[in-house]
Design an enzyme around this catalytic site. Structure first.
Site, PDB file in Angstrom:
ATOM      1  N   MET A 273       0.840  -1.200   0.000  1.00 49.87           N
ATOM      2  CA  MET A 273       0.000   0.000   0.000  1.00 49.87           C
ATOM      3  C   MET A 273       0.872   1.246   0.000  1.00 49.87           C
ATOM      4  O   MET A 273       1.754   1.392   0.853  1.00 49.87           O
ATOM      5  CB  MET A 273      -0.930   0.003   1.224  1.00 49.87           C
ATOM      6  CG  MET A 273      -1.980  -1.093   1.191  1.00 49.87           C
ATOM      7  SD  MET A 273      -3.002  -1.101   2.693  1.00 49.87           S
ATOM      8  CE  MET A 273      -1.862  -1.886   3.861  1.00 49.87           C
TER       9      MET A 273
ATOM     10  N   CYS B  75      -3.168  -1.320  -9.525  1.00 51.92           N
ATOM     11  CA  CYS B  75      -3.404   0.024  -8.990  1.00 51.92           C
ATOM     12  C   CYS B  75      -4.366   0.798  -9.889  1.00 51.92           C
ATOM     13  O   CYS B  75      -4.106   0.962 -11.082  1.00 51.92           O
ATOM     14  CB  CYS B  75      -2.088   0.791  -8.850  1.00 51.92           C
ATOM     15  SG  CYS B  75      -2.336   2.476  -8.225  1.00 51.92           S
TER      16      CYS B  75
ATOM     17  N   LYS C 143       0.161  -8.998  -8.778  1.00 52.87           N
ATOM     18  CA  LYS C 143      -1.090  -8.597  -8.142  1.00 52.87           C
ATOM     19  C   LYS C 143      -1.905  -7.829  -9.165  1.00 52.87           C
ATOM     20  O   LYS C 143      -1.400  -6.908  -9.816  1.00 52.87           O
ATOM     21  CB  LYS C 143      -0.829  -7.710  -6.921  1.00 52.87           C
ATOM     22  CG  LYS C 143      -2.108  -7.335  -6.169  1.00 52.87           C
ATOM     23  CD  LYS C 143      -1.787  -6.614  -4.862  1.00 52.87           C
ATOM     24  CE  LYS C 143      -3.060  -6.439  -4.027  1.00 52.87           C
ATOM     25  NZ  LYS C 143      -3.918  -5.356  -4.490  1.00 52.87           N
TER      26      LYS C 143
END
Length: 330
Positions: free
Chosen positions: A19, A102, A141
């Protein structure tokens, strides 16, 4: 046991999500102490690394006590991703993770992060460039797809595995959802149940309690869970989930004393890592989350975010301990 390359994780590991402005070494150290099995750096721009940007380079800092730990990179250019992969490999993390999830506009507009979900061929080329440039396991991810009309996670998972990706973490939202609405883990379950898929599949999105973690574990059959926002100011969530899995019972909630101790450590480690001034300033946004749910806390918070000397901050934390001795946080 879950394996990522040569990394052996416990059965059903709990991962701390990467994060921005959160997953730095002080915060990771707290999460490790409270049960996180695998953690990642904040995401790092491949272009920034190549330009030798100070902020990007600082994000490469990892420490032996937090292993296994991965460094996450993002970018939309194959050559830049390959070069940054070599730079990352030199600091010897346990793995390299690529961010294709993102949703932030400034990242997507550069053809990076979730922007790559519009072009799976580019995603594969970028990933291959990283794999070819490192000896480390490479993980990814990502999200379900760009929007509800273009969910392509099934194709993405198969193609990433085919080129050698060692594990896949899936945030169960589309880019269009950002962080809003409900996550849909049924898509993650479908990927996991695909007989072609042998790499570990980790689920991410909306896990904020031990009950939900156990339900999603049983319902969707994933190999582990990645926790993001629920850990901000609350690193205890990892221990709580593990205890609930084992016993079906809840650990006592962290007391104000526990929270003050966590803040004291976070602040101390931040100053040790970033220097006194920057450590103090960059810890300020965390106080609200650490002390969430405490009645009449506004005056104490105001002190914490305005004091700029360590001894004053530690005195303010001692005062919070005294004022709220025996207080039960809801």
């Amino acid at each position: 046991m879950v394996k990522i390359g040569n990394i052996i994780l416990p059965e059903f590991p709990l991962l701390l999500a990467p994060m921005e402005d959160v997953s730095d070494p002080p915060f990771r150290r707290l999460c490790k102490a409270h049960g996180a099995d695998l953690m990642y750096s904040e995401f790092i721009s491949s272009e920034g690394l190549i330009r030798d940007a100070i902020k990007s380079r600082m994000k490469l800092d990892i420490f032996d006590y937090e292993r296994p730990v991965g460094i996450q990179i993002f970018g939309g250019d194959e050559e830049a991703m390959a070069m940054s992969s070599k730079i990352v490999s030199a600091v010897n993390p346990d793995l390299i993770d690529i961010n294709f999830g993102c949703p932030v506009k400034k990242v997507v507009c550069k053809g990076a992060g979730a922007g790559v979900l519009k072009d799976v061929d580019l995603m594969i080329r970028l990933t291959q460039a990283v794999i070819n440039s490192t000896h480390l396991p490479v993980t990814v991810k990502t999200r379900l797809g760009w929007d509800d009309n273009s969910i392509n996670i099934d194709e993405v998972a198969e193609r990433l595995q085919d080129i050698g990706v060692a594990a896949l973490s899936i945030h169960a939202r589309t880019r269009a959802q950002m962080y809003k609405g409900h996550s849909d883990w049924s898509h993650i379950a479908r990927v996991k149940n695909n007989p072609r898929i042998t790499m570990p599949i980790f689920g991410n999105g909306d896990i904020d309690s031990p009950e939900k973690a156990l339900h999603y574990k049983n319902e969707y059959g994933i190999d582990g869970i990645m926790i993001g926002r629920a850990a901000i100011g609350y690193p205890w969530i990892f221990d709580e989930i593990k205890h609930y899995f084992k016993t079906g019972e809840h650990l006592p909630k962290p007391t104000v004393v526990d929270r003050v101790e966590a803040v004291r450590n976070h602040l101390t480690w931040a100053m040790e890592w970033k220097g006194e001034r920057l450590g103090i300033v960059e810890t300020r946004p965390h106080y609200t989350n650490y002390f969430k749910g405490i009645h009449s806390f506004k005056t104490h918070k105001q002190k914490l975010v305005t004091l700029d000397r360590p001894e004053e901050l530690f005195a303010a934390l001692n005062e919070i301990e005294e004022v709220y001795a025996g207080y039960e946080v809801v």
